[in-house]
Design a protein around this motif. Structure first.
Motif, PDB file in Angstrom:
ATOM      1  N   GLY A  35       1.078  -1.397  -0.036  1.00 16.58           N
ATOM      2  CA  GLY A  35       0.132  -0.023   0.141  1.00 16.58           C
ATOM      3  C   GLY A  35       0.842   1.253   0.036  1.00 16.58           C
ATOM      4  N   PRO A  36       0.068   2.400  -0.179  1.00 16.33           N
ATOM      5  CA  PRO A  36       0.874   3.454  -0.036  1.00 16.33           C
ATOM      6  C   PRO A  36       1.712   4.012   1.102  1.00 16.33           C
ATOM      7  CG  PRO A  36      -1.090   4.051  -0.859  1.00 16.33           C
ATOM      8  CD  PRO A  36      -1.395   2.712  -0.431  1.00 16.33           C
ATOM      9  N   MET A  37       3.041   4.557   0.875  1.00 16.91           N
ATOM     10  CA  MET A  37       3.915   4.743   2.041  1.00 16.91           C
ATOM     11  C   MET A  37       4.415   6.137   1.747  1.00 16.91           C
ATOM     12  SD  MET A  37       5.685   1.057   2.763  1.00 16.91           S
ATOM     13  CE  MET A  37       6.228   1.519   4.133  1.00 16.91           C
ATOM     14  N   THR A  38       4.863   6.831   2.859  1.00 13.41           N
ATOM     15  CA  THR A  38       5.565   8.129   2.865  1.00 13.41           C
ATOM     16  C   THR A  38       7.225   7.730   2.636  1.00 13.41           C
ATOM     17  OG1 THR A  38       6.033   8.264   5.146  1.00 13.41           O
ATOM     18  CG2 THR A  38       3.987   9.095   4.334  1.00 13.41           C
ATOM     19  N   THR A  39       7.728   8.851   2.267  1.00 12.94           N
ATOM     20  CA  THR A  39       9.232   8.657   2.022  1.00 12.94           C
ATOM     21  C   THR A  39       9.965   8.370   3.461  1.00 12.94           C
ATOM     22  OG1 THR A  39       9.201  10.364   0.601  1.00 12.94           O
ATOM     23  CG2 THR A  39      11.327   9.953   1.319  1.00 12.94           C
ATOM     24  N   LYS A  40       9.584   8.726   4.407  1.00  7.44           N
ATOM     25  CA  LYS A  40       9.793   8.391   5.848  1.00  7.44           C
ATOM     26  C   LYS A  40       9.634   6.906   6.263  1.00  7.44           C
ATOM     27  CE  LYS A  40       9.608  12.864   8.200  1.00  7.44           C
ATOM     28  NZ  LYS A  40       8.981  13.490   9.048  1.00  7.44           N
ATOM     29  N   ASP A  41       8.539   6.407   5.923  1.00  7.87           N
ATOM     30  CA  ASP A  41       8.155   4.901   6.078  1.00  7.87           C
ATOM     31  C   ASP A  41       9.037   4.051   5.137  1.00  7.87           C
ATOM     32  OD1 ASP A  41       6.306   5.932   7.768  1.00  7.87           O
ATOM     33  OD2 ASP A  41       4.762   5.730   6.325  1.00  7.87           O
ATOM     34  N   LEU A  42       9.229   4.561   3.995  1.00  5.31           N
ATOM     35  CA  LEU A  42      10.108   3.798   3.023  1.00  5.31           C
ATOM     36  C   LEU A  42      11.427   3.802   3.478  1.00  5.31           C
ATOM     37  CD1 LEU A  42       8.654   4.820  -0.550  1.00  5.31           C
ATOM     38  CD2 LEU A  42       8.860   2.534   0.593  1.00  5.31           C
ATOM     39  N   ALA A  43      11.920   4.736   4.143  1.00  3.33           N
ATOM     40  CA  ALA A  43      13.421   4.866   4.370  1.00  3.33           C
ATOM     41  C   ALA A  43      13.521   4.029   5.828  1.00  3.33           C
ATOM     42  CB  ALA A  43      13.982   6.189   4.838  1.00  3.33           C
ATOM     43  N   LEU A  44      12.728   3.968   6.555  1.00  7.26           N
ATOM     44  CA  LEU A  44      12.927   3.071   7.696  1.00  7.26           C
ATOM     45  C   LEU A  44      12.371   1.734   7.119  1.00  7.26           C
ATOM     46  CD1 LEU A  44      10.439   4.977  10.284  1.00  7.26           C
ATOM     47  CD2 LEU A  44      13.083   4.841  10.138  1.00  7.26           C
ATOM     48  N   PHE A  45      11.726   1.427   6.310  1.00  8.49           N
ATOM     49  CA  PHE A  45      11.720  -0.002   5.754  1.00  8.49           C
ATOM     50  C   PHE A  45      13.042  -0.603   5.092  1.00  8.49           C
ATOM     51  CE2 PHE A  45      10.882  -3.109   2.254  1.00  8.49           C
ATOM     52  CZ  PHE A  45      10.104  -3.907   2.847  1.00  8.49           C
ATOM     53  N   LEU A  46      13.557   0.316   4.492  1.00 10.04           N
ATOM     54  CA  LEU A  46      14.893  -0.079   3.957  1.00 10.04           C
ATOM     55  C   LEU A  46      15.846  -0.177   4.861  1.00 10.04           C
ATOM     56  CD1 LEU A  46      15.335   2.646   0.982  1.00 10.04           C
ATOM     57  CD2 LEU A  46      14.718   0.189   1.012  1.00 10.04           C
ATOM     58  N   MET A  47      15.903   0.596   5.897  1.00  9.73           N
ATOM     59  CA  MET A  47      16.848   0.485   7.209  1.00  9.73           C
ATOM     60  C   MET A  47      16.479  -1.026   7.813  1.00  9.73           C
ATOM     61  SD  MET A  47      16.841   4.355   8.613  1.00  9.73           S
ATOM     62  CE  MET A  47      18.213   4.149   9.882  1.00  9.73           C
ATOM     63  N   ARG A  48      15.592  -1.188   8.142  1.00  7.87           N
ATOM     64  CA  ARG A  48      15.085  -2.623   8.616  1.00  7.87           C
ATOM     65  C   ARG A  48      15.586  -3.879   7.773  1.00  7.87           C
ATOM     66  NH1 ARG A  48      10.386  -0.010  10.221  1.00  7.87           N
ATOM     67  NH2 ARG A  48       9.215  -0.875   8.394  1.00  7.87           N
ATOM     68  N   LYS A  49      15.454  -3.428   6.642  1.00  5.46           N
ATOM     69  CA  LYS A  49      15.704  -4.576   5.571  1.00  5.46           C
ATOM     70  C   LYS A  49      17.090  -4.906   5.629  1.00  5.46           C
ATOM     71  CE  LYS A  49      12.368  -6.570   3.456  1.00  5.46           C
ATOM     72  NZ  LYS A  49      11.933  -7.995   3.491  1.00  5.46           N
ATOM     73  N   LYS A  50      18.078  -3.784   5.765  1.00  3.85           N
ATOM     74  CA  LYS A  50      19.434  -3.684   5.665  1.00  3.85           C
ATOM     75  C   LYS A  50      20.028  -4.140   7.199  1.00  3.85           C
ATOM     76  CE  LYS A  50      21.547  -3.290   2.380  1.00  3.85           C
ATOM     77  NZ  LYS A  50      22.212  -4.391   1.593  1.00  3.85           N
ATOM     78  N   GLY A  51      19.289  -4.160   8.239  1.00  4.36           N
ATOM     79  CA  GLY A  51      19.537  -4.300   9.558  1.00  4.36           C
ATOM     80  C   GLY A  51      20.188  -3.168  10.278  1.00  4.36           C
ATOM     81  N   LEU A  52      19.792  -1.836   9.599  1.00  6.10           N
ATOM     82  CA  LEU A  52      20.505  -0.547  10.243  1.00  6.10           C
ATOM     83  C   LEU A  52      19.609  -0.090  11.565  1.00  6.10           C
ATOM     84  CD1 LEU A  52      21.173   0.978   6.799  1.00  6.10           C
ATOM     85  CD2 LEU A  52      22.873   0.037   8.460  1.00  6.10           C
ATOM     86  N   ASP A  53      20.193   0.776  12.383  1.00  3.53           N
ATOM     87  CA  ASP A  53      19.721   1.105  13.581  1.00  3.53           C
ATOM     88  C   ASP A  53      18.611   2.193  12.986  1.00  3.53           C
ATOM     89  OD1 ASP A  53      18.822   1.815  16.052  1.00  3.53           O
ATOM     90  OD2 ASP A  53      20.555   3.191  16.204  1.00  3.53           O
ATOM     91  N   THR A  54      17.237   1.686  13.150  1.00  2.00           N
ATOM     92  CA  THR A  54      16.070   2.711  12.795  1.00  2.00           C
ATOM     93  C   THR A  54      15.991   3.767  13.957  1.00  2.00           C
ATOM     94  OG1 THR A  54      14.529   1.187  14.121  1.00  2.00           O
ATOM     95  CG2 THR A  54      14.719   0.894  11.704  1.00  2.00           C
ATOM     96  N   GLY A  55      16.587   4.066  14.991  1.00  2.00           N
ATOM     97  CA  GLY A  55      16.474   4.715  15.803  1.00  2.00           C
ATOM     98  C   GLY A  55      17.460   5.881  15.590  1.00  2.00           C
ATOM     99  N   ASP A  56      18.355   5.726  14.601  1.00  2.00           N
ATOM    100  CA  ASP A  56      19.484   6.970  14.093  1.00  2.00           C
ATOM    101  C   ASP A  56      18.651   7.717  13.230  1.00  2.00           C
ATOM    102  OD1 ASP A  56      21.611   8.300  13.283  1.00  2.00           O
ATOM    103  OD2 ASP A  56      22.793   6.432  12.901  1.00  2.00           O
ATOM    104  N   LYS A  57      18.223   8.936  13.660  1.00  2.00           N
ATOM    105  CA  LYS A  57      17.487   9.864  13.128  1.00  2.00           C
ATOM    106  C   LYS A  57      18.329  10.543  11.723  1.00  2.00           C
ATOM    107  CE  LYS A  57      13.853   9.655  15.545  1.00  2.00           C
ATOM    108  NZ  LYS A  57      12.856   8.557  15.247  1.00  2.00           N
ATOM    109  N   VAL A  58      19.585  10.814  12.067  1.00  2.00           N
ATOM    110  CA  VAL A  58      20.355  11.304  10.981  1.00  2.00           C
ATOM    111  C   VAL A  58      20.433  10.356   9.908  1.00  2.00           C
ATOM    112  CG1 VAL A  58      22.734  12.277  10.639  1.00  2.00           C
ATOM    113  CG2 VAL A  58      21.487  12.712  12.942  1.00  2.00           C
ATOM    114  N   LEU A  59      20.755   9.198  10.095  1.00  4.71           N
ATOM    115  CA  LEU A  59      20.903   8.202   9.121  1.00  4.71           C
ATOM    116  C   LEU A  59      19.621   7.907   8.197  1.00  4.71           C
ATOM    117  CD1 LEU A  59      22.656   6.059   7.519  1.00  4.71           C
ATOM    118  CD2 LEU A  59      22.035   4.320   9.311  1.00  4.71           C
ATOM    119  N   ALA A  60      18.573   8.158   9.135  1.00  4.91           N
ATOM    120  CA  ALA A  60      17.244   7.905   8.369  1.00  4.91           C
ATOM    121  C   ALA A  60      16.850   8.881   7.557  1.00  4.91           C
ATOM    122  CB  ALA A  60      15.987   7.709   9.237  1.00  4.91           C
ATOM    123  N   LYS A  61      17.213  10.274   7.883  1.00  2.93           N
ATOM    124  CA  LYS A  61      16.947  11.458   7.290  1.00  2.93           C
ATOM    125  C   LYS A  61      17.763  11.497   5.955  1.00  2.93           C
ATOM    126  CE  LYS A  61      16.574  16.496   7.330  1.00  2.93           C
ATOM    127  NZ  LYS A  61      16.550  17.671   8.283  1.00  2.93           N
TER     128      LYS A  61
END
Length: 147
Positions: free
Chosen positions: A77-103
């Motif tokens: 379903g539709p997602m925002t850019t932020k949601d997509l970035a967090l999805f990518l981070m989860r898939k790659k095993g990155l820390d989703t709490g890192d706001k700088v990396l997410a941005k």
């Protein structure tokens, strides 16, 4: 009818207290900003083990991997850019709490998504709270549903 002197005095006192509260709030905001700067300086000078290394975003993902993962996420379903970035981070095993990396990933992702939109593969459905909302193009959704 003339006001009672007590009421006039109390109003004057109330206005004085309001102005003092506003002054304290401004000073509190400045103190918080100063605290943040001092804490940041301490992190720089106290470079221990908890300091995260800089990550080259362009090397995190293989060629076309970002878009493939975005299509996988958008199939639900539709997602925002932020949601997509967090999805990518989860898939790659990155820390989703890192706001700088997410941005940084979200900013990097916008260009790729806009290129896909210009090719008709992804559609921008407007914005939600200032963030672009993306979805798969209708033909893509049908292809994924039948696959």
């Amino acid at each position: 009818m003339a006001e009672i002197r007590t009421v006039t005095t109390l109003r004057r006192k109330r206005d004085e207290i309001i102005s003092v509260i506003k002054l304290y709030e401004r000073q509190l905001e400045q103190a918080r900003a100063d605290l943040a700067h001092v804490s940041a300086a301490m992190r720089i000078f106290d470079a221990g083990e908890d300091v995260k290394p800089y990550i080259d975003i362009h090397r995190i993902f293989k060629r076309t991997e970002k878009i493939a993962l975005c299509r996988e996420a958008l199939a639900e379903g539709p997602m925002t850019t932020k949601d997509l970035a967090l999805f990518l981070m989860r898939k790659k095993g990155l820390d989703t709490g890192d706001k700088v990396l997410a941005k940084a990933i979200a900013n990097n992702l916008i260009h790729s998504l806009r290129m896909q939109a210009s090719r008709g593969r992804i559609v921008m459905d407007g914005k939600r709270k200032g963030v672009c909302v993306w979805r798969l193009a209708e033909t893509r959704q049908l292809e994924l549903a039948t696959a």
